[in-house]
Design an enzyme around this catalytic site. Structure first.
Site, short mmCIF file in Angstrom:
data_model
loop_
_atom_site.label_atom_id
_atom_site.label_comp_id
_atom_site.label_asym_id
_atom_site.label_seq_id
_atom_site.Cartn_x
_atom_site.Cartn_y
_atom_site.Cartn_z
N HIS A 265 0.95 -0.83 0.11
CA HIS A 265 0.38 -0.44 -0.09
C HIS A 265 0.75 1.07 -0.15
O HIS A 265 0.22 2.46 -0.62
CB HIS A 265 -1.06 -0.32 1.28
CG HIS A 265 -0.02 0.12 2.45
ND1 HIS A 265 -0.26 -0.28 3.31
CD2 HIS A 265 0.05 1.33 2.87
CE1 HIS A 265 0.50 -0.19 4.65
NE2 HIS A 265 0.37 1.05 4.44
N ASP A 301 0.20 -8.04 1.22
CA ASP A 301 0.88 -6.62 1.85
C ASP A 301 1.68 -6.49 0.91
O ASP A 301 2.99 -5.75 2.17
CB ASP A 301 -0.02 -6.06 3.07
CG ASP A 301 0.29 -4.12 2.93
OD1 ASP A 301 0.05 -3.89 1.73
OD2 ASP A 301 0.46 -3.70 4.12
N SER A 382 4.51 1.79 8.07
CA SER A 382 4.61 0.82 7.15
C SER A 382 5.17 0.54 6.21
O SER A 382 6.30 1.86 5.20
CB SER A 382 3.47 1.47 6.27
OG SER A 382 2.01 1.53 7.03
#
Length: 542
Positions: A265, A301, A382
């Protein structure tokens, strides 16, 4: 003396002026007016007694004292009617006779039967003295002080001489006084300013000394947080993805071959068509370089990016997430909110936590059997590494739990962060670098989402043309049948279908799973070998 009309007149006052009665002073004393002298007598001078025995008590507004027989008398609030008739209120008349009370006439004819009167001036009188003139005017309230308030030589007395006129201060005196006041005000202001702004007498100590800083070293044990951070930070990078009106930031870490592992993402926008999106990678030494997408795996992811330069940065060491236990200390490193090189620490608070990110049944839906930690993870972390005390990566920070999110805003850490186990990340990264895509782990069953009992139930009937058990698939080969209820996977008690999906996808194709299930009220155990779904090519920039 009384005229035909019964009106008393002042005697000896005609033709005289105020100047005839002064004793050389600046003004005529009010008590020297001719109306107040017996008929035919000359006014007194200074303090000398007159022939009738009256003398001045001295001082304005003036008094007369009878010197004969030591007697005094005065009329209080004498009144006259409009014809000049005299009335009194309990005082002595000019002849010493009793004056009528309340305006009643007396026997000598001084009274006025009408009772009408107007207040006039109070005077002192003596036997044989004529009454006040009919046109005498009072001096107003407070004109004469009470008897005894002054006398010859007494307090306030002037001995028949008018008091000297008051004079204001001279101009020179006023100027000098103004200069003195100004100088005094200036001096006081200066002193006030000094005392308010001067430092306290005790705030300065020339001999005060805190001493030198203690000797020491900035070297830390390798297993400490500081030691681990100094080892890992050079391998951690910050990523910025810019394209059009949007921008995304995240973190990553350098692995073998000069590749950078991060989250899908974070860099997914750079894999779209058009090639207008740019990836900028900044290393810990603050040097930056462009990067390109090597491969993406939305279901896990994960993504791999290749930077043009690495500036000599060391590759990070990958650990073994199967050896992690709850309570292990961990350290998260990344760029939360764009703050590069941020280090936070915590522990592993749970394992195999099922996490779903994105929309269900979407191509971007992520299913994680995550490592849960209380180390602070925020937007921008992230893709960064979660490492153990050896500085080895045990997870890839990917998601956080929040108490809620409003439109257009992001929530921060509440102590619930989730990382992709490094063993899963290792396999996916390797496949992305080798083939551009990653295999999808499957066991070939369709889940009954309406089941509300314990465990996860395999659908009993086909749905939308899909069989409950994939023919000749991993589950069918292990002996599972439609309607079976799966209770455990590798000893992990299942709570819902999401947990089953996360556990299966966390395994690599070919790995074996021990499955406990229930059929017809009886529990059974089967071994299932994880299979792989057909690979879907990873989109590449055009």
């Amino acid at each position: 003396m009384t005229d035909d009309a019964g009106t008393h007149k002042a005697h000896g006052a005609e033709g005289r002026t105020p100047s005839d009665f002064t004793d050389g002073g600046d003004a005529t004393p009010e008590f020297s007016r001719p109306e107040f002298l017996p008929a035919g007598e000359a006014p007194f001078q200074g303090e000398q007694p007159r022939d009738d025995g009256w003398s001045q008590l001295g001082g304005p507004p003036g008094y007369a004292q009878r010197s004969q027989a030591g007697q005094q008398g005065y009329a209080e609030q004498l009144r006259y009617d409009d014809r000049g008739s005299l009335f009194g209120e309990g005082g002595q008349s000019a002849q010493g006779d009793q004056i009528g009370q309340g305006g009643r006439p007396v026997e000598d004819g001084w009274g006025d039967p009408s009772g009408r009167a107007r207040q006039d001036t109070a005077i002192f009188a003596s036997p044989g003295a004529p009454p006040p003139p009919s046109q005498a005017f009072g001096m107003g309230p407070g004109w004469a002080p009470p008897p005894g308030a002054g006398g010859p030589g007494g307090p306030g007395g002037f001995g028949g001489v008018a008091p000297p006129a008051r004079r204001g201060p001279r101009t020179g005196t006023m100027v000098v006084l103004a200069l003195v006041i100004a100088l005094l005000a200036s001096t006081l202001g200066s002193f006030g300013t000094y005392f308010l702004t001067r430092p306290a007498s005790s705030s300065h100590d020339p001999s005060f000394d805190l001493g030198k800083a203690p000797s020491g070293s900035n070297v830390r044990p390798p297993e400490s947080v500081a030691g681990v951070a100094s080892k890992v930070l050079p391998s951690v990078v910050s990523l910025t993805v810019e394209g059009g009106t949007s921008a995304a930031t995240g973190s990553g870490f350098l692995i073998k071959g000069g590749y950078v592992v991060t989250n899908n993402h974070v860099v997914a926008a750079a894999a779209g068509p058009g090639g207008q999106t740019q990836i900028q990678i900044q290393f810990n030494n603050r040097k930056s370089t462009p990067g390109r997408v090597v491969g993406l795996d939305p279901e896990s992811d994960l993504a791999v990016v290749k930077p043009e330069e690495t500036f000599g940065a060391p590759e990070i060491v990958l650990g073994n997430s199967d050896n992690v236990v709850v309570g292990d200390p961990v350290i998260a490193i990344g760029s939360p909110l764009g703050l590069t090189g941020t280090v936070t620490s915590g522990i592993v608070s749970s394992l195999n936590r099922p996490v779903q990110a994105g929309e269900e049944n979407s191509s971007d839906t992520t299913w994680l059997s995550a490592v849960q930690t209380d180390a602070a993870i925020n937007p921008g972390n992230s893709g960064g590494p979660l490492v153990n005390t050896n500085g080895e990566v045990i997870g890839v920070n990917s998601a956080i739990a929040t108490l809620g999110r409003s439109v257009g805003s992001q929530s921060g850490s509440i102590g619930l962060g989730f990382a992709i186990p490094v063993n899963h990340a290792r396999r996916v990264a390797q496949e992305l670098i080798a083939t551009g895509s990653a295999k999808k782990s499957r066991i070939g069953v369709t889940i009954d989402s309406t089941f509300e009992g314990s465990g996860v139930k395999i659908a009993a009937e086909p749905r939308q043309g899909i069989q409950p058990i994939e023919p000749n698939g991993p589950a069918a080969q292990a002996g599972l049948k439609p309607g079976d209820v799966i209770l455990e996977i590798d000893g992990v008690v299942l709570q819902d279908g999401n947990e089953l999906i996360a556990l299966v996808r966390n395994k690599a194709p070919g790995e074996k799973l021990t499955v406990k299930y229930q059929r017809g009220g009886q529990e059974k155990v089967a071994t299932v070998t994880v299979g792989a779904a057909p690979a879907v090519p990873t989109p590449q920039p055009s």
